[in-house]
Each structure stands twice: as C-alpha cells, then as structure tokens.
Design a protein around this motif. Structure first.
Motif, PDB file in Angstrom:
ATOM      1  N   UNK A   1      36.978  33.231  28.000  1.00 50.67           N
ATOM      2  CA  UNK A   1      37.090  33.319  29.460  1.00 50.67           C
ATOM      3  C   UNK A   1      38.430  32.742  29.905  1.00 50.67           C
ATOM      4  N   UNK A   2      39.102  33.436  30.809  1.00 49.22           N
ATOM      5  CA  UNK A   2      40.392  32.943  31.300  1.00 49.22           C
ATOM      6  C   UNK A   2      40.149  31.876  32.363  1.00 49.22           C
ATOM      7  N   UNK A   3      41.127  31.005  32.589  1.00 46.79           N
ATOM      8  CA  UNK A   3      40.980  29.991  33.637  1.00 46.79           C
ATOM      9  C   UNK A   3      40.620  30.612  34.985  1.00 46.79           C
TER      10      UNK A   3
ATOM     11  N   UNK B   1      36.942  31.503  34.976  1.00 45.35           N
ATOM     12  CA  UNK B   1      36.144  30.278  35.088  1.00 45.35           C
ATOM     13  C   UNK B   1      36.168  29.758  36.519  1.00 45.35           C
ATOM     14  N   UNK B   2      37.362  29.794  37.119  1.00 48.36           N
ATOM     15  CA  UNK B   2      37.527  29.324  38.487  1.00 48.36           C
ATOM     16  C   UNK B   2      36.620  30.104  39.441  1.00 48.36           C
TER      17      UNK B   2
ATOM     18  N   UNK C   1      32.023  35.381  26.558  1.00 51.02           N
ATOM     19  CA  UNK C   1      31.931  34.112  25.863  1.00 51.02           C
ATOM     20  C   UNK C   1      32.866  33.112  26.508  1.00 51.02           C
ATOM     21  N   UNK C   2      32.442  31.836  26.517  1.00 48.62           N
ATOM     22  CA  UNK C   2      33.236  30.791  27.138  1.00 48.62           C
ATOM     23  C   UNK C   2      34.629  30.706  26.523  1.00 48.62           C
ATOM     24  N   UNK C   3      34.697  30.848  25.190  1.00 48.69           N
ATOM     25  CA  UNK C   3      35.966  30.654  24.486  1.00 48.69           C
ATOM     26  C   UNK C   3      37.011  31.716  24.839  1.00 48.69           C
TER      27      UNK C   3
END
Lengths: 241, 241
Positions: free
Chosen positions: B76-78, B81-82, B72-74
């Motif tokens: 996900x760690x930076x 995401x990177x 889930x997006x909420x």
C-alpha cells in the motif's frame, strides 16, 4: 519407493501452521506425521477453515484487550467473560493512573490556563486513534505473513509518511492565540509519535517473543494518553514560558 | 434426472456467503449458478481460505477505524494508507471537539476543584476500554453468525452482568474524600454505560443495515469520552453541590 519430499505437518506443530501450509500449497488435505515421519492421520481443508475462523476471532479479541474466549461468545458465562476481560482492564487502569500523575505534575499550568484542560481529551484521543490504526494494520500484516520482523524499517517509513499527511488536519487549529498554537503543535507531535509507537510496538513485542496482538487498541490508547499528556504539557510550558 | 436440491451459490451472492456455505456443509467445492440455476463454474475450498483471510483482515481493519485497504499492507502506498485512515480520524476529531465543549460547560467546577481534571483521563479511558471490549466481542459474534439480531437482549444481559463484576474494580477508589466518591461512582456508572453502549451499538448498526464493524474501538473510545465526561461532571455537580 519412499518419497520424503511430501508436504506434511508435524503433530507437534501449532494449528496455525496447518492453516498457512494449506493456504500456501493449495492442497485439500495435509498428512500429519510424528517426529520419525510416520503418518498419524490427515487434516482436511474444511477443518482448516474452522481453525482459520477461530484464529481470526482470537486475534480480533486480543486486539480489543480481551484474552481469547476459547468458546463461542453466545455460550460464554458472565464469569468467563469477566475473567477474560478484567486482566487487561486492571493493567490499563494503572496506565491511566500514570496519566493522572502527569496532569498532577502540571497542575499549576492547568489552574492558570484552564483552557488547557478543555483540549486535553482532544489531543490525547487523536494520538490514541492514530496509534490504534497503525498498530492494528501492523499486527494484522505480521499475522498474515505480509510483513516479516525484518521489514520494520520500511513499515515505519510508510507509517511516518502517512502520519505526516494526517498532520495537516491539525492545521485546523492553527490560530494566533497561544492555546491554538499549543493544541496545533501538540497534535502534530502526538500524531507523529502515535504512528511510530503504534507501528513499532508490534515488532518489539515480536522480537521479545510476545504475541504482537498484545498491542491492542485499548493498550495503545492508554499509553498514548500518557505520552500525549507529556507532549501537550511540555509544549504548553515552552509556549507559555 | 435433474437434482434441484444440490447446494450451490448464485453468481450474484457476496463472497462471504461462499465462505459460510463451505464452512456449514464441509464440501470441497461449490457450484456457482446463474439466476436460472445454470452452472457457471465452481469455487474450491482453497480459494475460500484466501477469501476468509481477506474478510478477517477487513474486519480487523474496520475495528480500528481504518477503511478496508483492499490490498496487502506491504504494497500500500502512503497516499492509499492516508485515504483509508483520514476519514474516520476526521469524524473522530469532531466527536473529540464535543468532549472539549462538555468540559468547557463545567469549567467553573474544574477551576474550583482542580483535582477533577487529574482524574478525567482515568475515568474516560476506563469507559473507552470496557466499551471497546464489549463492542469487539459483539461485532465478531455477529460476523461469525454466533449471534443473530434477535439475540441482542440476551447479549445485553450477559454484558451487563459482566460489567457489574468489573465495577468492583472501581471500589479501589472508594475513600472518604469527595473526589474519591466522585471518581468511584463515575467509574461504576461509566463502566455500566460503556458495556451497554458497546454491546448495543453493533445491533443498532445492523438494524440500520450499516456494517456492525463500524462500531470500531476508536469510535467507541471517542463517544465514551463524551458520555464519560457528562457522567463524571454530573456526578461531580451532585456530590459537590
């Protein structure tokens, strides 16, 4: 004895509510009631699966600045397709005309330093691409209930940090010439603005009671063209004096 | 007596196959069998609903040039995401660098007719927007089974006709100055190419056994920047002599 605690859906609810309820409660059918709580019928989970697919298709179409087709693509007439696409295309052309006027107001710099023109598409496209990624991630997270309106601050932080990392890419362009500095600095600034703008817009739209899916990739790309050019030329003016 | 005509799914099938089968046969549960047809378990329709949502999310993320998050997006760690975003961003920067070299090879025209630079973002953005619309409609139609690989000719015709109509918009720019002609003609040509390219690319990818969803809005936008600039400057050279 009557049980008023039964899970049910009102006949006036949006069909997306039915999808959410069946997903949350893992039931095979949902009673549909009128405003007095009288049973009108049921929706079964296999209907819901079709609805969920249609809703996902609508969201995907909105994400590409196409108004929902409301029919299968293969049976849509050219006129229908035209109508669903032309609205946003016209709006976006007006946004693109603002880009033209931004360049126009920095025309003297472009004439003097023609290399600035070469890197224009690169810097503005990077902003558009980053912004489209952020906005799409955010719109979907809102649509699936993964993020609430109140989570925007956390979301911005996550995205800003991700943006920060992406920035390192633009160091590719670090060099000793003025133009390299302008391109490098612009890309850092533009990627940062694009991430924040892309992440924030869906929440702002949500707040204004507009469907966050309106923050489509083409809209973000076109707006980031304008913002990107403003940033690029402002930095150019600073560096070139 | 054994009935070998029962609807079932192999344990080795992709989970998307389960979604399609439950949708097609409107059953509440699907037996999962091994390669000998021995029952291993069942998948129920409420599991399928979650899978369908995850698959739609993946397609939406791919459509914005983000590798599927798989979480889930909420949460996900930076860093996660990177990693999911940087791959396509880097590829797209190389495509954007081609844009820079196209402009560079027409530099003398830009210097002589600086107004050409003003309309660059307008003409290339229109191509990107149209192309993103076409590609997204097509990718989704393929994903939902609405279009098959063999339908590509019909799809192209529909899209080309829709593109034809959209062309009338660009008549806004018809005027008597050379630049107005260049902008008008380029937009007609670019919209036509963008529609065809956007509609065709998902089929080509499909054919090459690549997920058609790779034809994301940012990819189409960046490639149409290159093609758009080539078309724009070729027409400019023709008109300006």
């Amino acid at each position: 004895m009557l049980n008023y605690n039964c899970i049910s859906i009102s006949a006036y609810d949006d069909r997306e509510v039915a999808v959410e309820m069946i997903q949350r409660y893992d039931v095979n059918a949902l009673p549909v009631v009128d405003s007095d709580g009288v049973l009108l019928g049921i929706v079964t989970v296999d209907d819901i699966l079709d609805v969920a697919e249609e809703e996902a298709t609508e969201d995907i179409q909105k994400g590409a600045a196409v108004a929902p087709l409301e029919t299968r693509y293969s049976v849509a007439s050219p006129t229908q397709l035209f109508r669903k696409r032309i609205g946003w295309l016209l709006i976006l052309i007006f946004v693109n005309l603002i880009s033209a006027s931004v360049i126009s107001s920095y025309e003297e710099y472009v004439v003097e330093f023609i290399t600035l023109a070469l890197f224009m598409p690169l810097v503005i496209a990077s902003g558009g691409n980053c912004g489209a990624q952020s906005a799409t991630l955010m719109v979907r997270a809102i649509a699936t209930g993964d993020l609430e309106l109140s989570d925007w601050l956390m979301a911005i932080q996550t995205v800003a940090r991700a943006g920060d990392n992406i920035v390192s890419v633009s160091q590719l362009y670090g060099g000793d010439s003025h133009i390299a500095w302008i391109v490098g600095l612009s890309m850092i600034a533009i990627v940062f603005v694009a991430n924040s703008f892309g992440a924030l817009l869906p929440f702002v739209l949500s707040r204004l009671k507009v469907d966050p899916a309106a923050a489509s990739s083409p809209l973000i790309t076109s707006v980031m063209d304008v913002l990107g050019l403003l940033i690029y030329f402002s930095i150019a003016v600073l560096v070139l004096g």
